[in-house]
Design an enzyme around this catalytic site. Sequence first.
Site, mmCIF file in Angstrom:
data_model
loop_
_atom_site.group_PDB
_atom_site.id
_atom_site.type_symbol
_atom_site.label_atom_id
_atom_site.label_comp_id
_atom_site.label_asym_id
_atom_site.label_seq_id
_atom_site.Cartn_x
_atom_site.Cartn_y
_atom_site.Cartn_z
ATOM 1 N N ARG A 109 0.876 -1.177 0.000
ATOM 2 C CA ARG A 109 0.000 0.000 0.000
ATOM 3 C C ARG A 109 0.903 1.214 0.000
ATOM 4 O O ARG A 109 1.721 1.387 0.919
ATOM 5 C CB ARG A 109 -0.918 0.009 1.235
ATOM 6 C CG ARG A 109 -1.636 1.335 1.410
ATOM 7 C CD ARG A 109 -2.736 1.308 2.449
ATOM 8 N NE ARG A 109 -3.911 0.608 1.962
ATOM 9 C CZ ARG A 109 -5.128 0.753 2.459
ATOM 10 N NH1 ARG A 109 -5.339 1.574 3.478
ATOM 11 N NH2 ARG A 109 -6.143 0.071 1.966
ATOM 12 N N HIS A 136 -7.539 0.830 -6.386
ATOM 13 C CA HIS A 136 -7.714 -0.037 -5.206
ATOM 14 C C HIS A 136 -8.407 -1.327 -5.663
ATOM 15 O O HIS A 136 -9.545 -1.607 -5.282
ATOM 16 C CB HIS A 136 -8.553 0.707 -4.162
ATOM 17 C CG HIS A 136 -8.505 0.121 -2.785
ATOM 18 N ND1 HIS A 136 -7.687 -0.935 -2.428
ATOM 19 C CD2 HIS A 136 -9.203 0.447 -1.650
ATOM 20 C CE1 HIS A 136 -7.873 -1.217 -1.144
ATOM 21 N NE2 HIS A 136 -8.788 -0.402 -0.654
ATOM 22 N N GLN A 139 -10.195 -3.950 -3.216
ATOM 23 C CA GLN A 139 -11.479 -3.496 -2.683
ATOM 24 C C GLN A 139 -12.606 -3.881 -3.634
ATOM 25 O O GLN A 139 -13.682 -4.312 -3.201
ATOM 26 C CB GLN A 139 -11.442 -1.969 -2.505
ATOM 27 C CG GLN A 139 -12.748 -1.382 -2.013
ATOM 28 C CD GLN A 139 -13.058 -1.813 -0.585
ATOM 29 O OE1 GLN A 139 -12.198 -1.692 0.290
ATOM 30 N NE2 GLN A 139 -14.253 -2.315 -0.337
ATOM 31 N N ASP A 227 -17.388 7.305 -1.166
ATOM 32 C CA ASP A 227 -16.139 7.131 -0.418
ATOM 33 C C ASP A 227 -15.821 8.475 0.217
ATOM 34 O O ASP A 227 -16.469 9.495 -0.078
ATOM 35 C CB ASP A 227 -15.027 6.667 -1.383
ATOM 36 C CG ASP A 227 -13.720 6.310 -0.676
ATOM 37 O OD1 ASP A 227 -13.721 6.117 0.557
ATOM 38 O OD2 ASP A 227 -12.683 6.228 -1.366
ATOM 39 N N CYS A 266 -16.309 1.655 0.945
ATOM 40 C CA CYS A 266 -15.143 0.803 1.261
ATOM 41 C C CYS A 266 -14.707 0.943 2.711
ATOM 42 O O CYS A 266 -14.030 0.067 3.234
ATOM 43 C CB CYS A 266 -13.995 1.124 0.308
ATOM 44 S SG CYS A 266 -13.323 2.789 0.486
ATOM 45 N N ARG A 294 -13.709 -8.458 2.240
ATOM 46 C CA ARG A 294 -12.294 -8.216 1.930
ATOM 47 C C ARG A 294 -11.481 -9.488 2.190
ATOM 48 O O ARG A 294 -10.560 -9.798 1.443
ATOM 49 C CB ARG A 294 -11.741 -7.049 2.770
ATOM 50 C CG ARG A 294 -12.301 -5.682 2.400
ATOM 51 C CD ARG A 294 -11.970 -5.253 0.982
ATOM 52 N NE ARG A 294 -10.531 -5.262 0.715
ATOM 53 C CZ ARG A 294 -9.697 -4.275 1.031
ATOM 54 N NH1 ARG A 294 -10.145 -3.179 1.610
ATOM 55 N NH2 ARG A 294 -8.398 -4.352 0.751
#
Length: 310
Positions: A109, A136, A139, A227, A266, A294
């Site tokens: 990340r 991402h 996700q 988000d 998310c 996830r």
Amino acid sequence: MELRHFLDLSDAGGNAIAAMINDAQDRKAARAGWPKGQADADAPLAGHTLAMIFEKNSTRTRVSFDMAMRQLGGSCFILEAGTSQLGRGESIADTARVLSRMADAIMIRTDDHAKIEEMARHATVPVINGLTDRSHPCQIVADLLTVIEYGKALPGLEVAWLGDGNNVLHSILEAAALMKFNVRVGVPAGYEPEAEFVDMARSAGVQVPVTQDAAEAISDADVVVTDTWVSMGQAHAEEKLAAMVPYRVDEALMARAKSDAIFLHCLPAHVGDEVSEGVFEGPQSVVFDEAENRIHGQKSVLLWCLGKLD
Ligand code: CP
Ligand code: NVA
């Protein structure tokens, strides 16, 4: 076998994404009610180790990859930027070569997508994108799994995105291109997603209207997604926050979506900003199923990267 990096969803392609979702559903069903750290019956990654590098904060990605490796019978270790030599300037190239000798896959990340590309160029084990400023993808594997669990078929699905045109939206647009669903993008002027992702979806034949009208974007949607208005690494600009207010997913906007629409986020959420408490806590919100997924999605990504899933 060719090295399978997972920097973006296109690295796997539509067929592999479909296989990942199927496998995730099967594995999730097969271990229902088991202790969360117990390995799946076939322990397909026994003896395998995942290296995880975090240059940004994380709760879900960190814990779900750790639990995914446990459930697949393997293990993992974490390098933080602040306590590893990466933080003191050791190159990505050398880090990639060292970790490739010590682990079977690398998850990173980082703020800068170029760093993950550099890691993939030098690693001799699969590199997985655990979020960058650009995308991402992990996700979105979990999000697609969640959508399917709620009985919605992907082809032709109407997904509405409200708020900031960010990294998560980029991966949704990439998924739309691969899995053939439409995305209505409701964003303020100046905060549109990168044209590359909109073009990718449109060239795949799916519809991506981009509008500044939040009501228009959400009307008759099957899935509503938002988000945070300020992603990690971005400045808190008052001007941006003010521009985002009309895109808050509140009860009045949500009522315009289909009556059986689901709400995804998310997480982490900023309730009262991008989503009202009523929607976040309401019956259409499936954000904690999405968060649990996830783990199940990560397992499929790991299995695909390590050649156990095609
Ligand atoms: N959704 C997500 O990636 O969460 P974390 O930042 O907690 O990993
Ligand atoms: N867009 C957010 C997602 C966090 C999981 C960010 O990049 O901070």
